[in-house]
Design a protein around this motif. Structure first.
Motif, short mmCIF file in Angstrom:
data_model
loop_
_atom_site.label_atom_id
_atom_site.label_comp_id
_atom_site.label_asym_id
_atom_site.label_seq_id
_atom_site.Cartn_x
_atom_site.Cartn_y
_atom_site.Cartn_z
N LEU A 16 5.48 0.98 6.77
CA LEU A 16 4.35 1.89 6.57
C LEU A 16 4.75 3.04 5.65
O LEU A 16 4.00 3.43 4.74
CB LEU A 16 3.88 2.45 7.91
N ARG A 17 5.93 3.59 5.89
CA ARG A 17 6.35 4.75 5.09
C ARG A 17 6.71 4.34 3.66
O ARG A 17 6.46 5.10 2.72
CB ARG A 17 7.52 5.45 5.79
N GLU A 18 7.23 3.15 3.50
CA GLU A 18 7.47 2.66 2.14
C GLU A 18 6.14 2.47 1.42
O GLU A 18 6.02 2.78 0.23
CB GLU A 18 8.25 1.34 2.18
N GLY A 19 5.15 1.95 2.16
CA GLY A 19 3.83 1.77 1.55
C GLY A 19 3.20 3.09 1.16
O GLY A 19 2.57 3.22 0.10
N LEU A 20 3.36 4.13 2.01
CA LEU A 20 2.82 5.45 1.68
C LEU A 20 3.54 6.02 0.46
O LEU A 20 2.90 6.60 -0.45
CB LEU A 20 2.97 6.39 2.88
N GLU A 21 4.86 5.85 0.43
CA GLU A 21 5.62 6.37 -0.71
C GLU A 21 5.19 5.71 -2.01
O GLU A 21 5.04 6.38 -3.04
CB GLU A 21 7.11 6.14 -0.47
N ALA A 22 4.93 4.40 -1.95
CA ALA A 22 4.49 3.70 -3.15
C ALA A 22 3.11 4.18 -3.58
O ALA A 22 2.83 4.35 -4.78
CB ALA A 22 4.47 2.19 -2.90
N THR A 23 2.21 4.42 -2.62
CA THR A 23 0.86 4.88 -2.94
C THR A 23 0.91 6.29 -3.52
O THR A 23 0.18 6.62 -4.48
CB THR A 23 -0.03 4.84 -1.69
N ILE A 24 1.76 7.14 -2.93
CA ILE A 24 1.95 8.49 -3.48
C ILE A 24 2.51 8.39 -4.91
O ILE A 24 2.11 9.15 -5.80
CB ILE A 24 2.89 9.32 -2.58
N GLY A 25 3.41 7.43 -5.14
CA GLY A 25 3.96 7.26 -6.49
C GLY A 25 2.89 6.92 -7.49
O GLY A 25 2.95 7.36 -8.66
N SER A 26 1.86 6.15 -7.06
CA SER A 26 0.77 5.82 -7.97
C SER A 26 -0.02 7.07 -8.37
O SER A 26 -0.35 7.26 -9.55
CB SER A 26 -0.16 4.80 -7.31
N VAL A 27 -0.29 7.94 -7.41
CA VAL A 27 -1.01 9.19 -7.70
C VAL A 27 -0.15 10.09 -8.61
O VAL A 27 -0.64 10.71 -9.56
CB VAL A 27 -1.39 9.92 -6.40
N ARG A 28 1.15 10.16 -8.31
CA ARG A 28 2.04 11.00 -9.11
C ARG A 28 2.09 10.51 -10.55
O ARG A 28 2.09 11.32 -11.50
CB ARG A 28 3.44 10.99 -8.50
N ALA A 29 2.09 9.19 -10.75
CA ALA A 29 2.12 8.64 -12.11
C ALA A 29 0.83 9.00 -12.85
O ALA A 29 0.86 9.33 -14.06
CB ALA A 29 2.30 7.12 -12.05
N ARG A 30 -0.31 8.96 -12.16
CA ARG A 30 -1.58 9.30 -12.81
C ARG A 30 -1.62 10.80 -13.17
O ARG A 30 -2.10 11.17 -14.25
CB ARG A 30 -2.74 8.95 -11.87
N LEU A 31 -1.08 11.64 -12.30
CA LEU A 31 -1.04 13.07 -12.61
C LEU A 31 -0.10 13.35 -13.79
O LEU A 31 -0.41 14.18 -14.67
CB LEU A 31 -0.56 13.85 -11.37
#
Length: 626
Positions: A16-31
């Motif tokens: 779960l936490r790896e999945g959250l980290e990956a999803t946060i990484g997607s937002v960070r890349a867009r920013l």
């Protein structure tokens, strides 16, 4: 050969936490792309992220999901927070930065009735223009995305978990199955109206049904629900959200139909007669109290092989305990106890459990009196012993011999004890309680009878319902004021006074234990009322022989006596209550002088008692001390 790896809770949490980290990484890349002036890549949600579950629960659009992850990322990820600060010039993410990321669809996502704000997943912080407001993720939601589950702190103290204990009757299991079927596989589970008096049994039933569905159960008392509308609505939102996050149902105890209308999750309204909410659909289930056979089965479940058949029959018939109380009482039994010790321990444990509801409504009298302490003519003693036998064998006659099945009406043991003050009416009730190992409660009718219409019946109903659990003996002392001659009905107050008396007699007749009325003036009691009582026992003023016997028995064996002559003291023309008072005061006088009790101490105590009673000594009575 295929090897299947079993996942552990720790492994699932890591995923779960790896999945959250990956999803946060997607937002960070867009920013980061926005900061660099390049086209941002699409927003991608990891399949392992808990965001997918939240999006399903709260029906979040892709824009709403990205806004939620953006706010969470600022809380958890320093690199994302740095990019946000570079874009907006602030350490927090404001609406203007979020709009640049997701576009004008942000305004639909942030209206108060949209999921993000309705469910309090996001909060708009600060003041000023809307575009300057900050986006803050709710802490409970942040932890849910991290895979950590706990009860929201804003619900603590008002919302309590309920656990299935496995001790339920056959009737409760049937109702639990009906509830399970009503909720299984439906988009809108009906509100369950769960009627019945036994709150503990209703909790057990609801917990059993929730467990069958793989759900948790929370309990809320109606008295804890805030009266202020804003606070009540906030409680409903946080509770409803918790039900969704925890896959749980809520059991609301008490009159709270309007509060249930604010909740969309699985809801049970439990009360004697639950409110009908506006929310639909609704299913009414009523939990009737367990009968003797069902209670016996519960005792057998709780005790296992240690329960003896005859003892369980008696205990189940005498004590109408709910499952939780049966389990608590059974826990007092130790494996391998001798039969006699087992009988005494179990009976006393059930008695203690049964008295809890009644202790706050009436005065319990600790009974240590025995038949030796009671001096009455043989006829009266015989009736009292018959009454004790009636109570001891009631379960045999009523259940085993079929009288209850033929007609449950009028099987109680209502009794009237009539006689002058001090003749042993209360003492006789104590003897019965001691003989049967039951609790004795004295009810002060002056505290029960109310001038407000309907209140007297409510007070009496609470007493009798509480007494049923422990089969206690109820003593309505000095009932003359209530049980006078049936008055001529001249107005509504006269009519209602007769209704109160009739209601009390009705409850006494229906009560499975013993209810006793005492009166100093039997002649003042309407004969129509007397016909409804099973036992009417007259306590005569003691004659000289009876008084001598009372004096001979009144002093405990441990009290030192010197020359006290019961036959002579029988000349004192007083009832047993006054004799006891004199004997006790004489003992104090003797103890103060460091002497055994002598006739002189009795004389001094008698003079005080006569003065209190405003009764003069006769020459014959004085002769007792010569």
């Amino acid at each position: 050969m295929t090897v299947t790896m079993q996942t552990t809770p720790e492994m699932e949490l890591a995923l779960l936490r790896e999945g959250l980290e990956a999803t946060i990484g997607s937002v960070r890349a867009r920013l980061s792309s926005l900061a660099e002036g390049t086209a941002p890549p699409p927003f991608a949600v990891s399949k392992e992220s808990a965001l997918l579950r939240l999006a399903s629960i709260f029906r979040l659009t892709e824009v709403e999901q990205e806004l939620l992850i953006l706010a969470v990322a600022v809380e958890l990820d320093g690199a994302t927070a740095a990019v946000v600060q570079a874009l907006g010039g602030r350490e927090v993410c404001d609406v203007s930065v979020a709009e640049r990321l997701v576009g004008p669809a942000i305004w639909d996502a942030l209206v108060p009735e949209a999921p993000l704000r309705r469910w309090r997943l996001l909060e708009l912080g600060g003041a000023g223009p809307l575009w300057q407001r900050s986006l803050r993720a709710d802490e409970r939601i942040v932890h849910a995305l991290l895979g950590t589950m706990y009860l929201d702190q804003r619900l603590e103290g008002m919302v309590r978990p309920v656990w299935a204990d496995g001790v339920v009757s056959a009737r409760e299991r049937d109702l639990a199955e009906r509830l399970t079927q009503a909720w299984r596989g439906v988009a809108r589970p009906p509100v369950i109206l769960l009627g019945g008096r036994d709150a503990a049994a209703k909790q057990a039933l609801a917990a059993a049904a929730a467990a069958r569905l793989g759900m948790g159960l929370y309990r809320v008392a109606a008295v804890d629900i805030p009266g202020d509308w804003a606070q009540r609505y906030a409680l409903a939102i946080f509770l409803d959200r918790e039900l969704a996050l925890s896959s749980a149902a809520v059991l609301i105890e008490g009159a709270a139909g309007a509060f249930a209308d604010l909740i969309s999750g699985p809801t049970i309204l439990a009360a004697d007669d639950p409110d009908l909410p506006e929310r639909q659909p609704v299913l009414r289930l009523d939990l009737a109290e367990a009968d003797r056979r069902e209670r016996r089965d519960l005792w057998q479940q709780a005790l296992g092989p240690w329960g003896e058949a005859a003892l369980l029959d008696r205990v189940a018939a005498q004590f109408a305990l709910p499952p939780s109380a049966i389990r608590a009482a059974a826990a007092e039994v130790e494996p391998g106890m001798e039969p006699e010790a087992l009988t005494g321990r179990l009976w006393q444990a059930a008695r203690l459990q049964g008295r809890r509801a009644l202790d706050g409504l009436a005065d319990r009298i600790e009974s240590r009196a025995g038949w030796r302490d009671l001096v009455l003519p043989e006829d009266q003693l015989s009736v009292l012993k018959d009454l004790a036998g009636h109570l001891r064998d009631a379960w045999v006659v009523n259940q085993e011999w079929g009288w209850e099945g033929k007609s449950p009406r009028g099987l109680g043991a209502a009794a009237l004890f009539a006689g002058p003050s001090g003749t042993g009416k209360t003492l006789a009730a104590e003897v019965l309680a001691g003989e049967l190992a039951l609790d004795l409660y004295r009810i002060d009718l002056s505290q029960v009878v109310s001038k407000y219409i309907g209140e007297t019946e409510k007070n009496l109903s609470r007493i009798f319902e509480a007494a049923e659990d422990g089969g206690a003996i109820l003593l309505f002392d000095e009932a003359d004021a209530l049980f006078g001659k049936r008055s001529e009905v001249k107005d509504s107050h006269d009519r209602y006074a007769n209704v109160e008396v009739s209601y009390l007699l009705q409850r006494m007749e229906a009560y499975s234990g013993l209810a006793i009325l005492t009166t100093n003036q039997k002649g003042a009691v309407d004969t129509a009322f007397l016909r409804r009582l099973r036992y009417v026992l007259n306590f005569p003023f003691p004659d000289a022989a009876a008084r001598a016997e009372i004096w001979a028995r009144i002093f405990p064996d441990e009290t030192p006596l010197d020359g006290v002559r019961p036959d002579a003291l029988a000349a004192l023309n007083i009832a047993g209550g006054a004799i006891r008072s004199i004997a006790l005061n004489a003992a104090y006088l003797a103890a103060g002088a460091g002497e055994p009790v002598r006739m002189g101490h009795v004389l001094r105590a008698a003079r005080r008692e006569y003065t209190k009673l405003e009764k003069p000594f006769t020459s014959a009575e004085m002769g007792a001390f010569r």
